[in-house]
Write a protein that holds these residues in place. Structure first.
Motif, PDB file in Angstrom:
ATOM      1  N   LEU A 166       0.831  -1.199   0.000  1.00 58.81           N
ATOM      2  CA  LEU A 166       0.000   0.000   0.000  1.00 58.81           C
ATOM      3  C   LEU A 166       0.864   1.247   0.000  1.00 58.81           C
ATOM      4  N   ALA A 167       2.024   1.178   0.697  1.00 63.59           N
ATOM      5  CA  ALA A 167       2.889   2.354   0.780  1.00 63.59           C
ATOM      6  C   ALA A 167       3.354   2.806  -0.604  1.00 63.59           C
ATOM      7  N   ALA A 168       3.563   1.847  -1.514  1.00 60.34           N
ATOM      8  CA  ALA A 168       4.025   2.203  -2.853  1.00 60.34           C
ATOM      9  C   ALA A 168       2.985   2.986  -3.630  1.00 60.34           C
ATOM     10  N   PHE A 169       1.713   2.800  -3.274  1.00 58.01           N
ATOM     11  CA  PHE A 169       0.623   3.442  -4.013  1.00 58.01           C
ATOM     12  C   PHE A 169      -0.034   4.578  -3.237  1.00 58.01           C
ATOM     13  N   LEU A 170       0.332   4.742  -1.974  1.00 59.89           N
ATOM     14  CA  LEU A 170      -0.345   5.731  -1.134  1.00 59.89           C
ATOM     15  C   LEU A 170      -0.357   7.132  -1.753  1.00 59.89           C
ATOM     16  N   PRO A 171       0.767   7.622  -2.315  1.00 61.97           N
ATOM     17  CA  PRO A 171       0.727   8.963  -2.918  1.00 61.97           C
ATOM     18  C   PRO A 171      -0.196   9.081  -4.128  1.00 61.97           C
ATOM     19  N   LEU A 172      -0.673   7.960  -4.656  1.00 59.99           N
ATOM     20  CA  LEU A 172      -1.581   8.011  -5.794  1.00 59.99           C
ATOM     21  C   LEU A 172      -3.045   7.929  -5.374  1.00 59.99           C
ATOM     22  N   THR A 173      -3.310   7.751  -4.083  1.00 62.06           N
ATOM     23  CA  THR A 173      -4.681   7.564  -3.630  1.00 62.06           C
ATOM     24  C   THR A 173      -5.440   8.878  -3.603  1.00 62.06           C
ATOM     25  N   PHE A 174      -6.747   8.757  -3.647  1.00 53.36           N
ATOM     26  CA  PHE A 174      -7.623   9.925  -3.563  1.00 53.36           C
ATOM     27  C   PHE A 174      -7.420  10.655  -2.240  1.00 53.36           C
ATOM     28  N   GLU A 175      -7.317   9.878  -1.154  1.00 59.00           N
ATOM     29  CA  GLU A 175      -7.193  10.492   0.171  1.00 59.00           C
ATOM     30  C   GLU A 175      -5.909  11.307   0.297  1.00 59.00           C
ATOM     31  N   TRP A 176      -4.819  10.775  -0.227  1.00 61.51           N
ATOM     32  CA  TRP A 176      -3.544  11.501  -0.174  1.00 61.51           C
ATOM     33  C   TRP A 176      -3.663  12.824  -0.934  1.00 61.51           C
ATOM     34  N   ASN A 177      -4.246  12.769  -2.117  1.00 62.36           N
ATOM     35  CA  ASN A 177      -4.312  13.969  -2.946  1.00 62.36           C
ATOM     36  C   ASN A 177      -5.290  15.004  -2.408  1.00 62.36           C
ATOM     37  N   VAL A 178      -6.317  14.557  -1.671  1.00 60.37           N
ATOM     38  CA  VAL A 178      -7.228  15.509  -1.026  1.00 60.37           C
ATOM     39  C   VAL A 178      -6.458  16.398  -0.067  1.00 60.37           C
ATOM     40  N   ALA A 179      -5.464  15.828   0.603  1.00 56.63           N
ATOM     41  CA  ALA A 179      -4.640  16.616   1.524  1.00 56.63           C
ATOM     42  C   ALA A 179      -3.500  17.317   0.792  1.00 56.63           C
ATOM     43  N   ALA A 180      -2.903  16.635  -0.205  1.00 57.20           N
ATOM     44  CA  ALA A 180      -1.706  17.169  -0.849  1.00 57.20           C
ATOM     45  C   ALA A 180      -1.991  18.408  -1.692  1.00 57.20           C
ATOM     46  N   ILE A 181      -3.127  18.421  -2.395  1.00 58.32           N
ATOM     47  CA  ILE A 181      -3.418  19.562  -3.278  1.00 58.32           C
ATOM     48  C   ILE A 181      -3.610  20.852  -2.488  1.00 58.32           C
ATOM     49  N   PRO A 182      -4.447  20.877  -1.415  1.00 59.58           N
ATOM     50  CA  PRO A 182      -4.557  22.108  -0.621  1.00 59.58           C
ATOM     51  C   PRO A 182      -3.233  22.525   0.012  1.00 59.58           C
ATOM     52  N   LEU A 183      -2.467  21.566   0.498  1.00 60.45           N
ATOM     53  CA  LEU A 183      -1.179  21.900   1.085  1.00 60.45           C
ATOM     54  C   LEU A 183      -0.261  22.536   0.049  1.00 60.45           C
ATOM     55  N   GLY A 184      -0.270  21.997  -1.154  1.00 58.51           N
ATOM     56  CA  GLY A 184       0.558  22.564  -2.204  1.00 58.51           C
ATOM     57  C   GLY A 184       0.150  23.980  -2.559  1.00 58.51           C
ATOM     58  N   LEU A 185      -1.159  24.239  -2.596  1.00 58.63           N
ATOM     59  CA  LEU A 185      -1.634  25.593  -2.895  1.00 58.63           C
ATOM     60  C   LEU A 185      -1.219  26.576  -1.810  1.00 58.63           C
ATOM     61  N   VAL A 186      -1.315  26.141  -0.555  1.00 59.09           N
ATOM     62  CA  VAL A 186      -0.890  27.000   0.556  1.00 59.09           C
ATOM     63  C   VAL A 186       0.602  27.297   0.435  1.00 59.09           C
ATOM     64  N   GLY A 187       1.385  26.275   0.103  1.00 58.73           N
ATOM     65  CA  GLY A 187       2.815  26.482  -0.046  1.00 58.73           C
ATOM     66  C   GLY A 187       3.145  27.478  -1.137  1.00 58.73           C
ATOM     67  N   LEU A 188       2.451  27.402  -2.262  1.00 63.49           N
ATOM     68  CA  LEU A 188       2.690  28.343  -3.358  1.00 63.49           C
ATOM     69  C   LEU A 188       2.322  29.771  -2.970  1.00 63.49           C
ATOM     70  N   ILE A 189       1.216  29.908  -2.239  1.00 62.54           N
ATOM     71  CA  ILE A 189       0.761  31.247  -1.847  1.00 62.54           C
ATOM     72  C   ILE A 189       1.692  31.851  -0.805  1.00 62.54           C
ATOM     73  N   ALA A 190       2.082  31.037   0.197  1.00 64.44           N
ATOM     74  CA  ALA A 190       2.872  31.567   1.306  1.00 64.44           C
ATOM     75  C   ALA A 190       4.326  31.782   0.915  1.00 64.44           C
ATOM     76  N   GLY A 191       4.872  30.921   0.055  1.00 60.29           N
ATOM     77  CA  GLY A 191       6.259  31.048  -0.344  1.00 60.29           C
ATOM     78  C   GLY A 191       7.214  30.706   0.787  1.00 60.29           C
TER      79      GLY A 191
END
Length: 861
Positions: A601-626
């Motif tokens: 499961l660990a090999a596929f975890l970054p491809l899961t829906f649940e991971w991306n639900v958290a990763a996309i908002p975090l990435g947007l915050v990172g881009l905005i905050a710098g």
């Protein structure tokens, strides 16, 4: 004189096929050999390689290690009499040998020897000399029509591979293959491996060659099954096996070679090369006098083994089965006019004597029915659209065969498909068997990219011969067992039916077998839209299967497979666990095996829906905050890195290996699992809301609540020797049909039962039994409520991102994140409290239904 024998697959009205007779050779009749899946073909005919090794011999007058032309002609004539159509040589053959081979319809596997016994990768000069040797040998063979393939190596010693490292040796061999292909693009290339270096992954050749010396039939059968799984979708050829008649006796040699050849072809080898043709064998600068491996002696007098091998080689291939039970092939079709004609054309000419084909037209509105009616050998059943499972059941009920075999309307079956399926069933006594499905070559970029993207139907193996799951497009069952299990569940209208029936068969105590040579070609979706819709359909099916088999799923709603998933891209992903190699002490192991870890499961975890639900908002915050907040891009960058890695390693058709195709594959690797996960979650919620709970009745006992421990306590009195197992079992029986996810203690936990429903909270149930004399018992129940790991992870992400925003001087962003986190925390707490109340009612209801008496009555109002 004999032409190369090819298995006759001419159509017969009853489905039977006859073996072609040995035909006298005619020079120039040799057709080019090509690879299609796990077999060789010349034109439209399947070709089995029926070979012997030839030489090496003492150096002759022409400087080559081959006899005179007269002796070669005598040898090849005798080979033809034995049904041999392939000669494997270990040194570069002269053109005169190839010419004589062509006269007798023989093909030649041409070995090109080089300095593999030294540390050849330590010197650039040695590597350059090896390349010159290989290419000189290739050019000298002049693309002769009798040339079957170039063999660029044979049994590199284990010490050399350990010294250099398997990856470096692999890369060097791959570069040699590339060199050969640059001169002869259509030429076939291979390398002869052996068990002592099994871990050397040779997945870049046109077919897999192995030298195997095993004289125990069971061990031989198991190892060849293993080699099939190393070959995957390529032909498997046993390029050496044999027995020394000097030590073992001629009769024992004959008996052993007989079952070795027959077993190899029975379980799907594309070819065999018996070592050796003659006892005359020259190596190390002298003739070998104390070994006699030949089918004929030094004077070319046939030994007993000659006749037993000739009987196998001149007989039908695959070998005739001792019993051929009637098989009903069921094809379920819904709007399948794109592929229906190819499917039914392939099923018309099966090399099996007793079968029928039943087409279940499940309410198609296109030309599916018209196409089917062109094939008079089919029985057609038309019905309103009722879904795949109902169609499968209709086919099984109409079947007259002892075995029911299923393939899909978008599949093309190999001519020997049924033979290999039935052989596996008959020789093992299994009630269910499946085989692989491979995507056929596509002529356009998009279908070619879709074909190698993850998420297609595949098999899951727990061992080399036992399957945990077989794909619905290639599976067969004993009809009586299938009907006794109730057939397929009608709830699965488009997918999931194969997973459900496989688990039900195993739950009933049966084993599912795997026949690696029982191949069907399965057309994948031909557009991006169709592929994504398929992934969403699979997500829905997973949610439905979860409802029946919750113990077989993880907390993300994904199936927990015990075995290894074949055909996925896990080996291409950076988080995959590397295989483990057993080399033996000092690298001296005779069978140095590569042990593949189960799909993780660990090999596929970054491809899961649940991971991306958290990763996309975090990435947007990172881009905005710098600033340091850019570290919040790590999760989404990890996902994209895995997608790109998978795309670059995907084995796409060589015609479409450009950047455009790789980019499309990366996008599909990213979007497929997300859409599948979202649909799975949506349908799980829908299924959950559809459940009628039976726990809303008034409770008789108020729990004792320990807020610090976040636990509730209940007690029950019994007077019939009730033990804790009764209550735990009844709880499971109540919760599983209501789609709760359960885990039992396996001896390592301080709880008896872990209960989950939803993403945010978990209940841990512990039961303690007090013995009060005689048959009197008290059951103490503790139910602890805990946040799930996902809840903890998400809340920590809120806290971490809030802190980063404040440190980066973004108080507004920090405040928004803090408010969002607090709101989410409040929701999680409310869900946990709600879940605790549900568990209270469930435990009360189950205890009372089990005859237990609540010890603390709720005070009357």
């Amino acid at each position: 004189m004999a032409d190369i024998e090819m298995q006759d697959t001419a159509p017969h009205a009853d489905g039977a096929a006859e073996s072609a007779p040995v035909v006298a050779p005619i020079a120039g009749r040799l057709q080019p050999i090509r690879v299609e899946g796990k077999f060789f073909f010349a034109g439209e005919q399947k070709v089995f390689l029926k070979g012997v090794t030839y030489g090496p011999f003492p150096v002759g007058a022409d400087g080559t290690q081959f006899p005179t032309s007269e002796r070669i002609r005598q040898d090849f004539a005798l080979m033809a009499k034995a049904g041999v159509n392939t000669a494997r040589v270990f040194t570069v053959p002269p053109v005169r040998l190839l010419d004589i081979a062509a006269e007798f319809g023989l093909r030649v596997l041409a070995g090109i020897p080089w300095s593999q016994h030294i540390t050849f990768l330590d010197s650039e000069d040695v590597k350059a000399e090896i390349r010159r040797t290989i290419m000189a040998g290739v050019r000298s063979l002049q693309r002769h029509p009798a040339l079957l393939a170039y063999m660029i190596g044979n049994e590199i010693p284990p010490d050399m591979i350990r010294w250099h490292g398997a990856d470096k040796v692999r890369d060097f061999l791959a570069s040699l293959v590339k060199d050969v292909k640059s001169h002869d693009p259509l030429g076939l290339v291979s390398y002869a491996n052996f068990p002592s270096t099994e871990y050397l992954t040779v997945d870049f050749t046109d077919f897999l060659c192995f030298n195997v010396y095993l004289h125990n039939e069971g061990a031989f059968r198991r190892y060849v099954a293993r080699l099939h799984n190393l070959a995957v979708d390529r032909p498997l050829v046993l390029t050496e096996f044999g027995m020394d008649s000097m030590r073992e006796g001629q009769e024992h040699q004959a008996e052993t070679l007989s079952w070795q050849v027959e077993t190899a072809f029975e379980i799907g080898c594309a070819g065999t090369c018996v070592f050796a043709w003659t006892d005359e064998w020259f190596t190390g600068g002298h003739l070998i006098e104390d070994w006699e491996f030949g089918l004929v002696d030094k004077d070319r007098e046939p030994k007993a083994a000659f006749h037993t091998v000739a009987e196998c080689y001149n007989g039908p291939l695959p070998p005739a089965l001792p019993r051929t039970p009637r098989v009903s092939v069921v094809v379920c079709a819904y709007n399948a006019d794109r592929t229906m004609d190819q499917c039914l054309k392939s099923l018309e000419h099966m090399n099996y004597p007793d079968y029928e084909v039943i087409v279940v037209n499940d309410g198609s509105t296109d030309r599916t029915l018209d196409i089917s009616e062109k094939y008079g050998y089919c029985r057609i059943i038309s019905q309103e659209n009722k879904g795949l499972s109902v169609a499968r059941n209709v086919g099984a009920e109409a079947a007259t065969g002892e075995i029911v075999a299923y393939t899909d309307s978008d599949c093309v079956a190999d001519p020997d498909w049924l033979t290999y399926l039935v052989a596996k069933m008959e020789y093992t006594g299994l009630v269910a068997v499946g085989g692989p499905n491979f995507p056929p070559p596509e002529d356009d970029l998009v279908p070619a990219a879709v074909a190698v993207s993850p998420g297609g139907p595949t098999h899951v193996l727990v061992s080399d011969e036992v399957a945990e799951h077989i794909a619905g497009c290639n599976m067969a069952f004993r009809r009586d067992v299938l009907m006794n299990l109730g057939g397929f569940d009608p709830v699965y209208r488009a997918a999931g039916d194969d997973v459900d029936i496989c688990w039900r068969i195993q739950n009933a105590g049966y084993t599912i077998g795997f026949a690696p040579a029982a191949v069907v070609w399965h057309f994948r979706r031909n557009t991006v839209e169709a592929y994504l819709n398929q992934q969403k359909g699979y997500g829905k099916a997973e949610a439905l299967v979860y409802s029946k088999h919750p113990l077989r799923f993880n907390l993300f709603g994904q199936a927990k497979w015990l075995g290894r998933i074949y055909g996925d891209l896990s080996a291409s992903l950076l988080l995959s666990r590397r295989p483990v190699i057993y080399s033996g002490v000092f690298g001296r192991g005779l069978f140095q095996t590569l042990y593949e870890p189960p799909s993780s499961l660990a090999a596929f975890l970054p491809l899961t829906f649940e991971w991306n639900v958290a990763a996309i908002p975090l990435g947007l915050v990172g881009l905005i905050a710098g600033g340091w907040s850019l570290l919040l891009l790590v999760p989404i960058l990890t996902t994209w890195t895995l997608c790109i890695s998978g795309a670059m390693n995907a084995k796409i058709d060589p015609r479409f290996r450009g950047l455009k195709a790789r980019a499309l594959i990366a996008v599909l690797i990213y979007l497929g699992p997300i859409l599948r996960g979202w649909t799975r979650l949506k349908w799980r919620i829908k299924e959950s809301n559809a459940v009628v709970h039976t726990t809303e009745e008034p409770v008789e006992q108020e729990p004792r609540i320990d807020w610090q421990a976040r636990a509730l306590y209940l007690s029950y009195w019994g007077e019939h020797s009730e033990e804790k197992e009764l209550l735990i079992t009844r709880l499971m029986e109540f919760l599983i049909p209501r789609k709760y996810f359960l885990m039992m203690d396996e001896g390592w936990s301080d709880w008896d039962l872990k209960v989950a429903r939803g993403l945010w909270s978990r209940a841990y149930v512990l039961v303690c039994t007090e013995n009060h004399g005689g048959e009197k018992r008290v059951q103490r129940v503790r139910c602890q409520m805990r946040l799930s790991r996902l809840s903890t992870f998400v809340l920590r992400c809120y806290a971490g991102t809030t802190a980063v925003a404040l440190i980066a001087g973004q108080p507004a962003v920090g405040a928004l994140l803090a408010l969002a986190g607090l709101a989410h925390f409040a929701y999680i707490v409310s869900e946990t409290v709600r879940f605790g109340r549900i568990m209270h009612r469930v435990i009360e209801h189950v205890s009372v239904e089990s005859g237990l008496i609540p010890m603390t009555r709720k005070p009357a109002k």
